[in-house]
Design a protein around this motif. Structure first.
Motif, PDB file in Angstrom:
ATOM      1  N   LYS A  63       4.333   5.507  -0.293  1.00  0.00           N
ATOM      2  CA  LYS A  63       3.041   5.228   0.533  1.00  0.00           C
ATOM      3  C   LYS A  63       2.339   6.469   0.712  1.00  0.00           C
ATOM      4  N   ASP A  64       2.592   7.614   0.241  1.00  0.00           N
ATOM      5  CA  ASP A  64       1.665   8.817  -0.009  1.00  0.00           C
ATOM      6  C   ASP A  64       0.742   8.958  -1.221  1.00  0.00           C
ATOM      7  N   LYS A  65       1.153   7.608  -2.161  1.00  0.00           N
ATOM      8  CA  LYS A  65       0.546   7.783  -3.334  1.00  0.00           C
ATOM      9  C   LYS A  65      -0.954   7.559  -3.566  1.00  0.00           C
ATOM     10  N   HIS A  66      -1.972   8.024  -3.851  1.00  0.00           N
ATOM     11  CA  HIS A  66      -3.242   7.744  -3.619  1.00  0.00           C
ATOM     12  C   HIS A  66      -3.666   7.581  -5.066  1.00  0.00           C
ATOM     13  N   VAL A  67      -4.710   6.746  -5.273  1.00  0.00           N
ATOM     14  CA  VAL A  67      -5.609   6.692  -6.355  1.00  0.00           C
ATOM     15  C   VAL A  67      -7.009   7.147  -5.904  1.00  0.00           C
ATOM     16  N   VAL A  68      -7.530   8.020  -6.581  1.00  0.00           N
ATOM     17  CA  VAL A  68      -8.976   8.330  -6.364  1.00  0.00           C
ATOM     18  C   VAL A  68      -9.931   7.181  -6.586  1.00  0.00           C
ATOM     19  N   LYS A  69     -10.777   6.848  -5.783  1.00  0.00           N
ATOM     20  CA  LYS A  69     -11.760   5.750  -6.007  1.00  0.00           C
ATOM     21  C   LYS A  69     -13.048   6.158  -6.499  1.00  0.00           C
ATOM     22  N   ASN A  82      -2.335   0.118  -4.522  1.00  0.00           N
ATOM     23  CA  ASN A  82      -2.695   1.534  -4.507  1.00  0.00           C
ATOM     24  C   ASN A  82      -3.781   2.139  -3.361  1.00  0.00           C
ATOM     25  N   ALA A  83      -3.266   3.149  -2.684  1.00  0.00           N
ATOM     26  CA  ALA A  83      -4.039   3.744  -1.622  1.00  0.00           C
ATOM     27  C   ALA A  83      -5.182   4.415  -1.987  1.00  0.00           C
ATOM     28  N   PRO A  84      -6.522   4.001  -1.850  1.00  0.00           N
ATOM     29  CA  PRO A  84      -7.572   4.840  -2.226  1.00  0.00           C
ATOM     30  C   PRO A  84      -7.677   6.202  -1.710  1.00  0.00           C
ATOM     31  N   MET A  85      -8.337   7.023  -2.157  1.00  0.00           N
ATOM     32  CA  MET A  85      -8.655   8.384  -1.762  1.00  0.00           C
ATOM     33  C   MET A  85      -9.939   8.615  -2.206  1.00  0.00           C
ATOM     34  N   THR A  86     -10.927   9.015  -1.396  1.00  0.00           N
ATOM     35  CA  THR A  86     -12.439   9.531  -1.594  1.00  0.00           C
ATOM     36  C   THR A  86     -12.636  10.706  -2.677  1.00  0.00           C
ATOM     37  N   VAL A 177       1.486  14.270  -0.355  1.00  0.00           N
ATOM     38  CA  VAL A 177       0.485  13.694  -1.208  1.00  0.00           C
ATOM     39  C   VAL A 177       0.722  13.621  -2.477  1.00  0.00           C
ATOM     40  N   ILE A 178       0.462  12.534  -3.177  1.00  0.00           N
ATOM     41  CA  ILE A 178       0.121  12.315  -4.483  1.00  0.00           C
ATOM     42  C   ILE A 178      -0.889  11.488  -4.800  1.00  0.00           C
ATOM     43  N   ALA A 179      -1.955  12.400  -5.717  1.00  0.00           N
ATOM     44  CA  ALA A 179      -3.288  12.175  -5.717  1.00  0.00           C
ATOM     45  C   ALA A 179      -3.603  12.027  -7.256  1.00  0.00           C
ATOM     46  N   MET A 180      -3.969  10.654  -7.676  1.00  0.00           N
ATOM     47  CA  MET A 180      -4.284  10.679  -9.236  1.00  0.00           C
ATOM     48  C   MET A 180      -5.919  10.501  -9.226  1.00  0.00           C
ATOM     49  N   ASN A 181      -6.218  11.135 -10.162  1.00  0.00           N
ATOM     50  CA  ASN A 181      -7.771  11.321 -10.444  1.00  0.00           C
ATOM     51  C   ASN A 181      -8.348  10.959 -11.916  1.00  0.00           C
ATOM     52  N   PHE A 182      -8.569   9.835 -12.171  1.00  0.00           N
ATOM     53  CA  PHE A 182      -8.814   9.636 -13.449  1.00  0.00           C
ATOM     54  C   PHE A 182      -9.864  10.193 -14.115  1.00  0.00           C
ATOM     55  N   ASP A 183     -11.245  10.496 -13.246  1.00  0.00           N
ATOM     56  CA  ASP A 183     -12.173  10.936 -13.756  1.00  0.00           C
ATOM     57  C   ASP A 183     -12.135  12.791 -14.263  1.00  0.00           C
ATOM     58  N   ARG A 184     -11.141  13.121 -13.345  1.00  0.00           N
ATOM     59  CA  ARG A 184     -10.992  14.567 -13.446  1.00  0.00           C
ATOM     60  C   ARG A 184      -9.884  14.984 -14.232  1.00  0.00           C
ATOM     61  N   LYS A 185      -9.074  13.814 -14.527  1.00  0.00           N
ATOM     62  CA  LYS A 185      -7.763  14.237 -15.337  1.00  0.00           C
ATOM     63  C   LYS A 185      -6.770  15.153 -14.730  1.00  0.00           C
ATOM     64  N   LEU A 186      -6.811  14.718 -13.420  1.00  0.00           N
ATOM     65  CA  LEU A 186      -5.763  15.378 -12.668  1.00  0.00           C
ATOM     66  C   LEU A 186      -4.724  14.907 -11.729  1.00  0.00           C
ATOM     67  N   ALA A 401       6.289  -2.341  -8.738  1.00  0.00           N
ATOM     68  CA  ALA A 401       4.978  -2.409  -7.919  1.00  0.00           C
ATOM     69  C   ALA A 401       4.547  -1.014  -7.582  1.00  0.00           C
ATOM     70  N   PRO A 402       5.355   0.010  -7.357  1.00  0.00           N
ATOM     71  CA  PRO A 402       4.895   1.140  -6.839  1.00  0.00           C
ATOM     72  C   PRO A 402       4.202   2.011  -8.207  1.00  0.00           C
ATOM     73  N   PHE A 403       4.379   1.727  -9.139  1.00  0.00           N
ATOM     74  CA  PHE A 403       3.960   2.333 -10.309  1.00  0.00           C
ATOM     75  C   PHE A 403       2.731   1.501 -11.079  1.00  0.00           C
ATOM     76  N   MET A 404       2.377   0.563 -10.556  1.00  0.00           N
ATOM     77  CA  MET A 404       1.393  -0.244 -11.129  1.00  0.00           C
ATOM     78  C   MET A 404       0.001  -0.420 -10.768  1.00  0.00           C
ATOM     79  N   PRO A 405      -1.018   0.577 -11.317  1.00  0.00           N
ATOM     80  CA  PRO A 405      -2.196   0.614 -10.936  1.00  0.00           C
ATOM     81  C   PRO A 405      -3.099  -0.496 -11.204  1.00  0.00           C
ATOM     82  N   ARG A 406      -2.851  -1.381 -12.061  1.00  0.00           N
ATOM     83  CA  ARG A 406      -3.662  -2.671 -12.372  1.00  0.00           C
ATOM     84  C   ARG A 406      -3.135  -4.022 -11.564  1.00  0.00           C
ATOM     85  N   ARG A 407      -3.723  -4.922 -11.616  1.00  0.00           N
ATOM     86  CA  ARG A 407      -3.195  -6.172 -11.119  1.00  0.00           C
ATOM     87  C   ARG A 407      -1.999  -6.771 -11.916  1.00  0.00           C
TER      88      ARG A 407
END
Ligand SMILES: Nc1ncnc2c1ncn2[C@@H]1O[C@H](COP(=O)(O)OP(=O)(O)OP(=O)(O)O)[C@@H](O)[C@H]1O
Ligand SMILES: O=C([O-])CC(=O)C(=O)O
Ligand SMILES: [Mn+2]
Length: 532
Positions: A63-69, A82-86, A177-186, A401-407
């Motif tokens: 529940k603390d895992k976020h993907v940066v929107k 996937n919980a969004p993060m700004t 927190v676990i935050a995944m940012n695809f743009d910043r590759k971090l 499911a907890p590891f699936m970013p796509r539909r």
């Protein structure tokens, strides 16, 4: 000061990570153990295993895992899962984490995810704990040492357990927190010492990146016949269903225990190591895995041990039921040296049915396989996720499911095409309860599950007589050598047949209720397989 081997043009400073204390690059096992001991992170155990406890967090925090929107992923991430993060929240989180890291020692490993060089990614792990560095060195794949000097990471993971996030400022849920940012590759991880977050963050990453290349990423283990990599089997299953246990088969070659890709070249492990549950682990039932618990550098997480003899207590779950050990693949004697396999000939879907309703093995049509893949029914076993203390029925799509970013359909359709083009045979295997539900029955004997899998994989099971299951419509063998006939028919194992029927009806209804969400997205033959 910096120590170790690194690309001189790709130090942390080159990534704008400045002001840390000593930085140790790509230390090998002895040096990491020495550092971890010096820092008081754990204890040296028998055979040179490294024993650690992780405090409050002894399992993942999904529940603390976020993907940066960010705009680039806004339309492709499955936001219901996937919980969004700004982006602003992430930037503040990153700035505060870098500030927190100042003056502290850090351990860096430059590693690879993916045994197929055509589809691998290079990842840098920047970690506060020396033993996390040891863990991730076991779990990921290692470049040749001389290649470290030209290593450039595609993605960077920073893991800082002593950092506490601020939900308001960082747009997250809690201090963890676990935050995944695809743009910043971090990927930023804070507020948890549980080592599994390190490896599962890369799994999530590959689960996002690979479908675009037509590669199916899978939460599965894999093995192949001795001397015949073409005869590959994969074992899907949510945590605790038996991927690790059953793939370590003395009669087959282990490709990997948890995360694989399926490309047009065949299957490949994402990892270079295994992460096995150790609760009730025994030398009799699982000799290969048991032996790793006394090997040099194996990381033993949250196990109670005798302070005088350092003997591990495999029964004591007082720290968590999710006790684990992490070791490199080659600690299993019959592991593949390439971690590559062929196109799966057999696809096993493992489920731990705590209701005791599903047969120990069933053969699935391709449409039924798709139905069960999208459903992902199992029971969560105690411990791997926070708050789960006894088996809890769940539908976890794609068995992860907890590891699936796509539909789910993205993965479902890919799998479906691959099953069709390679003609794989699909099986559903219940490693959960028999003779009644959790509380009255018992867990399926590992010996029986192994005998059934052996028959499925060597082709002899295909010759057996099958009956049609009245509840789920799949085919169930009536007789298999080495397994009592009764066990094959769960209804017969229950004393109270009415209770079995009632439980089966309830389970069919649970499947139907859950599957309604996929009906708009799927083809008619899968709909027809959706019984209930
Ligand atoms: N019939 C059975 N088949 C498989 N495992 C069983 C069976 N009965 C009991 N077990 C136990 O269930 C657990 C299966 O855990 P395992 O590590 O294989 O899970 P996993 O699917 O690899 O999970 P994860 O993804 O969390 O690593 C082991 O502790 C094993 O001893
Ligand atoms: O990720 C973990 O902590 C262990 C694991 O493999 C899973 O839960 O699927
Ligand atoms: Mn797993």
């Amino acid at each position: 000061m910096t120590f170790g081997r690194v690309n001189p043009g790709f130090r942390l400073e080159d990534q704008q990570i400045n002001g840390l204390g000593n930085v140790y690059y790509n230390l090998t096992e002895p040096a990491l153990i020495e550092a971890a001991l010096k820092r008081g992170e754990g204890t040296l155990g028998n055979g040179g295993a490294f024993l650690v406890t992780t405090g409050k967090f002894t399992g993942r925090s999904p529940k603390d895992k976020h993907v940066v929107k960010t705009d680039s992923v806004a339309d492709t991430i499955w936001w219901d899962n996937n919980a969004p993060m700004t982006p602003e929240g992430f930037d503040a989180l990153y700035a505060d984490m870098l500030e927190h890291m100042k003056g502290r020692e850090y351990f860096v490993q430059d590693l690879t995810g993916g045994a197929d060089p055509k589809h691998s990614i290079d990842v840098r792990f920047v970690q506060e704990l020396a033993w996390h560095n040891l863990f991730i060195r076991h779990m990921m794949r290692r470049p040749e040492r001389e290649d470290l000097e030209t290593f450039i990471a595609d993605f960077t993971v920073i893991n800082c357990p002593s950092f506490k996030a601020d939900p308001k400022k960082h747009n997250c849920r809690s201090e963890t927190v676990i935050a995944m940012n695809f743009d910043r590759k971090l990927i930023l991880i804070g507020g948890t010492e549980y080592a599994g977050e390190n490896k599962k963050s890369i799994f999530s990453l590959l689960n996002y990146l690979l479908p675009e290349k037509g590669i199916m990423p899978m939460h599965c283990s894999a093995n192949h016949a001795v001397g015949n990599p073409v005869d590959t089997a994969i074992f899907f299953g949510l945590s605790g269903t038996g991927k690790t246990t059953l793939s370590a088969d003395p009669n087959r070659v282990l490709i990997g225990d948890d995360e694989h890709g399926w490309s047009d070249r065949g299957t490949f492990n994402f990892e270079g190591g295994c992460y096995a549950k150790t609760i009730n682990l025994s030398a009799e039932a699982e000799p290969e895995i048991y032996a790793t618990t006394e090997k040099f550098g194996t990381v033993i997480e949250n196990m109670v041990f005798d302070p005088e003899t350092f003997e591990l207590d495999f029964k004591d779950d007082s720290l968590t039921a999710n006790m684990r050990c992490a070791y490199p693949l080659d600690y299993i004697s019959n592991a593949s040296t390439t971690a590559l396999g062929g196109h799966p000939k057999n696809i096993i879907m493992l489920t731990c049915d705590a209701f005791g309703v599903l047969p120990p093995i069933s053969r699935l049509t391709p449409a039924q396989a798709m139905y069960h893949f999208l459903s992902g029914f199992t029971s969560k076993v105690a411990g791997t996720e926070r708050g789960v203390t006894e088996p809890e029925p769940t539908f976890s799509t794609c068995f992860g499911a907890p590891f699936m970013p796509r539909r789910p359909e993205v993965y479902g359709n890919l799998l479906r095409e691959k099953i069709a083009s390679h003609g794989a045979t699909c099986w559903l295997v219940n490693t959960g309860w028999t003779g009644g539900a959790y509380g009255s029955g018992q867990r399926m004997p590992i010996k029986a599950t192994r005998a059934l899998l052996t028959a499925a994989l060597d082709g002899s099971l295909a010759e057996a007589e099958f009956r049609k299951d009245p509840n789920f419509g799949f085919e169930v063998p009536v007789k298999v050598e080495g397994v009592p006939d009764m066990l094959l028919d769960p209804r017969r194992t229950w004393n109270d047949k009415d209770a079995y029927d009632a439980q089966a009806t309830k389970l069919v209804q649970m499947f139907a209720d859950n599957f309604a969400q996929y009906v708009p997205y799927i083809d008619d033959d899968v709909k027809a397989a959706a019984i209930g």
